[in-house]
Write a protein that holds these residues in place. Structure first.
Motif, PDB file in Angstrom:
ATOM      1  N   LEU A   1      -6.910 -26.866  23.014  1.00 48.02           N
ATOM      2  CA  LEU A   1      -6.392 -26.643  23.314  1.00 48.02           C
ATOM      3  C   LEU A   1      -5.233 -25.439  22.607  1.00 48.02           C
ATOM      4  O   LEU A   1      -4.844 -24.575  23.778  1.00 48.02           O
TER       5      LEU A   1
ATOM      6  N   GLY B   1      -3.666 -37.909  23.223  1.00 50.32           N
ATOM      7  CA  GLY B   1      -4.560 -36.610  23.837  1.00 50.32           C
ATOM      8  C   GLY B   1      -5.076 -36.847  25.095  1.00 50.32           C
ATOM      9  O   GLY B   1      -5.379 -36.138  25.782  1.00 50.32           O
TER      10      GLY B   1
ATOM     11  N   SER C   1      -2.226 -32.139  27.630  1.00 47.69           N
ATOM     12  CA  SER C   1      -2.615 -31.518  26.886  1.00 47.69           C
ATOM     13  C   SER C   1      -1.499 -30.208  27.323  1.00 47.69           C
ATOM     14  O   SER C   1      -1.033 -29.190  26.835  1.00 47.69           O
TER      15      SER C   1
ATOM     16  N   TYR D   1      -1.005 -34.997  18.914  1.00 43.91           N
ATOM     17  CA  TYR D   1      -1.952 -34.748  19.684  1.00 43.91           C
ATOM     18  C   TYR D   1      -3.169 -34.327  18.462  1.00 43.91           C
ATOM     19  O   TYR D   1      -2.619 -34.448  17.434  1.00 43.91           O
TER      20      TYR D   1
END
Length: 333
Positions: free
Chosen positions: A108, A174, A195, A277
């Motif tokens: 990411l 995620g 993402s 996340y």
């Protein structure tokens, strides 16, 4: 050689100081892992007995002994890469917890950093070349506007519009609930969708730094004699802009890019927290909340070492790219 040896000595000294601070800082925090575990039990309505307290303390493996003995043991564990067991989840080792979270953050934050560096550098170079014109005003105004937004606030805004109202993207996580991470295309596409919003948040709020850094350096470079000489010789505008001005203005941005790559491992605590996340930032937040000393120390150590190694490499490369740095550092050119 003297320049390289000096940098190696500074690297070793800085690494020792960082490792020592990594040991001290968590222990300066109020409370303890045991207190955090007992507070969670009390919040759930359970009555905590002395037997439960002793059982939890034994399970957590809370540190005992003097601070000096803990420090010596800590240094030995660091040298042998022994990070122990997480207080938050005693069934999971610290290395395993970090190993699960690290790839998410690297993908990411790493991809976002590369994309924003390339895009911001190109936009900054173009704005600097067109300084004072409409394109320069548009780029700088837009960059200032988005750069002023706090990342967590901008993330919440994106969540409300695109996840809650329009329902184009998932709200958190995620990957989808119930999915198992694997190397299939379906899982990759699912992870990509999750993402998009955190990636956009990081990209939009950090783009302005690359734009203004390149623009300001580009404007300074345009005043150099070799650029004026190239223009006077009738070279094409694109050749002067890219081959002379932008090429020499790029060095500070490349240095900053190297440092940003070193910071990738640290993740983005606030952004990962907003989007839930499963990266290093989210793991670090949980470790601090639960007073998880082994996990905190290992995360801080990984982040610190990655930054120090990156700074060390960039420092050596900068000495090669600019001989004046080696001269100032004590090595004759």
């Amino acid at each position: 050689m003297r320049y390289v040896l000096t940098r190696i000595g500074m690297f070793v000294l800085t690494l020792w100081a960082a490792v020592t601070l990594n040991f001290v800082l968590p222990r300066l925090m109020p409370g303890s892992p045991l207190d955090a575990a007992l507070a969670r039990l009390a919040a759930s309505g359970q009555q905590v007995t002395n037997a439960q307290r002793q059982a939890i303390e034994a399970q957590l493996g809370s540190p005992h002994g003097s601070l000096w003995s803990q420090y010596v043991q800590y240094l030995s564990d660091v040298v042998h890469l022994r990070f122990g067991t997480s207080f938050t989840d005693p069934t999971q080792s610290v290395a395993s917890a970090i190993g699960k979270a690290l790839p998410w953050t690297i993908v990411l934050v790493g991809v976002t950093t590369v994309v924003t560096f390339v895009l911001g550098t190109l936009l900054g170079a173009f704005a600097g070349w067109r300084r004072g014109r409409r394109a320069d005003s548009l780029i700088t105004t837009t960059s200032t506007l988005f750069g002023a937004f706090p990342p967590f606030w901008f993330g919440l805004l994106l969540l409300y519009v695109f996840a809650f109202r329009l329902q184009w993207f998932p709200i958190s996580g995620g990957y989808s609930e119930g999915a198992t991470p694997n190397l299939s295309w379906s899982f990759f596409s699912d992870a990509f969708v999750h993402s998009v919003l955190p990636g956009l948040t990081l990209a939009i709020t950090t783009l302005s730094g690359w734009v203004f850094g390149m623009r300001n350096t580009m404007i300074n470079t345009l005043g150099e004699d070799y650029v004026v000489f190239a223009e006077a010789n009738g070279l094409r505008e694109r050749t002067v802009a890219l081959g002379y001005a932008a090429r020499n203005a790029l060095l500070p941005n490349v240095t900053a890019f190297g440092l940003s790559l070193g910071a990738v491992v640290g993740g983005a605590v606030l952004v990962e927290g907003v989007f839930g996340y499963p990266g290093v930032g989210q793991l670090l937040f949980k470790a601090v909340t639960n007073h998880d000393y082994p996990l905190m120390q290992a995360l801080f150590l990984v982040i610190t070492v990655s930054m120090l190694v990156t700074i060390f490499v960039v420092d050596l490369l900068y000495g090669r790219l600019d001989p004046r740095v080696r001269t100032q550092g004590g090595e004759a050119s």
